[in-house]
Design an enzyme around this catalytic site. Structure first.
Site, PDB file in Angstrom:
ATOM      1  N   ASP A  16     108.915 -17.285 100.222  1.00 47.51           N
ATOM      2  CA  ASP A  16     109.895 -16.191 100.125  1.00 47.51           C
ATOM      3  C   ASP A  16     110.127 -15.814  98.662  1.00 47.51           C
ATOM      4  O   ASP A  16     110.481 -16.667  97.844  1.00 47.51           O
ATOM      5  CB  ASP A  16     111.229 -16.621 100.739  1.00 47.51           C
ATOM      6  CG  ASP A  16     111.123 -16.954 102.212  1.00 47.51           C
ATOM      7  OD1 ASP A  16     111.707 -16.238 103.016  1.00 47.51           O
ATOM      8  OD2 ASP A  16     110.440 -17.952 102.541  1.00 47.51           O
ATOM      9  N   ASP A  72     109.290 -18.245  92.147  1.00 50.37           N
ATOM     10  CA  ASP A  72     110.151 -17.167  91.646  1.00 50.37           C
ATOM     11  C   ASP A  72     111.552 -17.642  91.307  1.00 50.37           C
ATOM     12  O   ASP A  72     112.382 -16.830  90.914  1.00 50.37           O
ATOM     13  CB  ASP A  72     110.258 -16.054  92.698  1.00 50.37           C
ATOM     14  CG  ASP A  72     111.020 -16.514  93.938  1.00 50.37           C
ATOM     15  OD1 ASP A  72     110.553 -17.467  94.596  1.00 50.37           O
ATOM     16  OD2 ASP A  72     112.074 -15.933  94.239  1.00 50.37           O
ATOM     17  N   ASP A 118     105.198 -20.893  96.304  1.00 51.00           N
ATOM     18  CA  ASP A 118     106.393 -20.671  97.096  1.00 51.00           C
ATOM     19  C   ASP A 118     106.088 -19.530  98.070  1.00 51.00           C
ATOM     20  O   ASP A 118     105.096 -18.805  97.903  1.00 51.00           O
ATOM     21  CB  ASP A 118     107.550 -20.319  96.154  1.00 51.00           C
ATOM     22  CG  ASP A 118     108.805 -19.949  96.892  1.00 51.00           C
ATOM     23  OD1 ASP A 118     109.223 -20.718  97.774  1.00 51.00           O
ATOM     24  OD2 ASP A 118     109.369 -18.874  96.604  1.00 51.00           O
TER      25      ASP A 118
END
Length: 228
Positions: free
Chosen positions: A11, A171, A9
């Site tokens: 961001d 995240d 990922d």
């Protein structure tokens, strides 16, 4: 190596982009006669793409925004973010060392993000990350975004690997759900956004403190498999 490809990922995993996202969101709100929102609150609205971010930011006071308001807000947000993208974003500690460790292990690397290509590609270049990745799949690359597994499958196709050969690192719940649906192993980092929720509740194989630790986890998992 057990994992032929590592998917990341963007961001909240590789980059802390919240300052720029929040600045653009608040500039949009100001354009529309609304008061600014605290950055930590805007961080809980991040994760499902720009459209959902705008909807959440405009509905912050509890009243859902009209379709017209969302469309106007989206245009203003994109204008502001286009100007602000990368200005205050920062690499998380250990990212460069972790990416290099994965490359040293022989893995091919890809980014899979819900951020649009217009913003993701220049951000990766500006932060000096673009040279690490063999593929980048953005929020507008496929017909569906994470948590749908489609972008992860597409990344595997670009890397010429099977999903079972990939490890996904993110995240948020979107990352975990997408990886699980794609049949991939998945790790979570605790310092990202996850829409304001704890990563402890995510359906992942492990929570690691940094990409360096993630690379060690991958190496250990490979070693355990080879000696099983």
């Amino acid at each position: 190596m057990r994992f032929s490809g590592i998917l990341f990922d963007l961001d909240g995993t590789l980059l802390d982009t919240i300052p720029d996202l929040a600045d653009a969101a608040n500039a949009m709100r100001q354009d529309m006669g609304l008061a600014p929102i605290a950055t930590d609150i805007i961080a809980t609205y991040v994760g499902k793409g720009v459209e959902q971010l705008v909807i959440r930011v405009l509905g912050h006071e509890g009243t859902p925004a009209s379709v017209d308001m969302v469309m106007r807000g989206l245009a203003r947000y994109q204008d502001h973010y286009r100007a602000l993208n990368g200005q205050r974003s920062r690499l998380y500690p250990g990212v460069l060392a972790g990416l290099q460790a994965f490359r040293d292990q022989g893995a091919r690397l890809a980014v899979v993000t819900n951020k649009g290509a217009e913003f993701a590609a220049p951000l990766l270049r500006q932060m000096g990350l673009d040279g690490y990745f063999d593929a980048v799949v953005c929020g507008d690359t496929c017909a569906r975004k994470k948590p749908d597994p489609m972008p992860l499958f597409h990344a595997c196709d670009l890397l010429d690997i099977a999903p079972a050969q990939a490890l996904f690192i993110g995240d948020s719940i979107n990352d975990a759900l997408a990886a699980n649906a794609a049949g991939m192993r998945v790790l979570a980092l605790p310092y990202g956004y996850n829409e304001g929720c704890s990563v402890q509740s995510l359906p992942v194989d492990a929570i690691v403190e940094s990409l360096v630790e993630a690379a060690q986890w991958a190496a250990d998992a490979t070693s355990q498999t080879e000696h099983a």
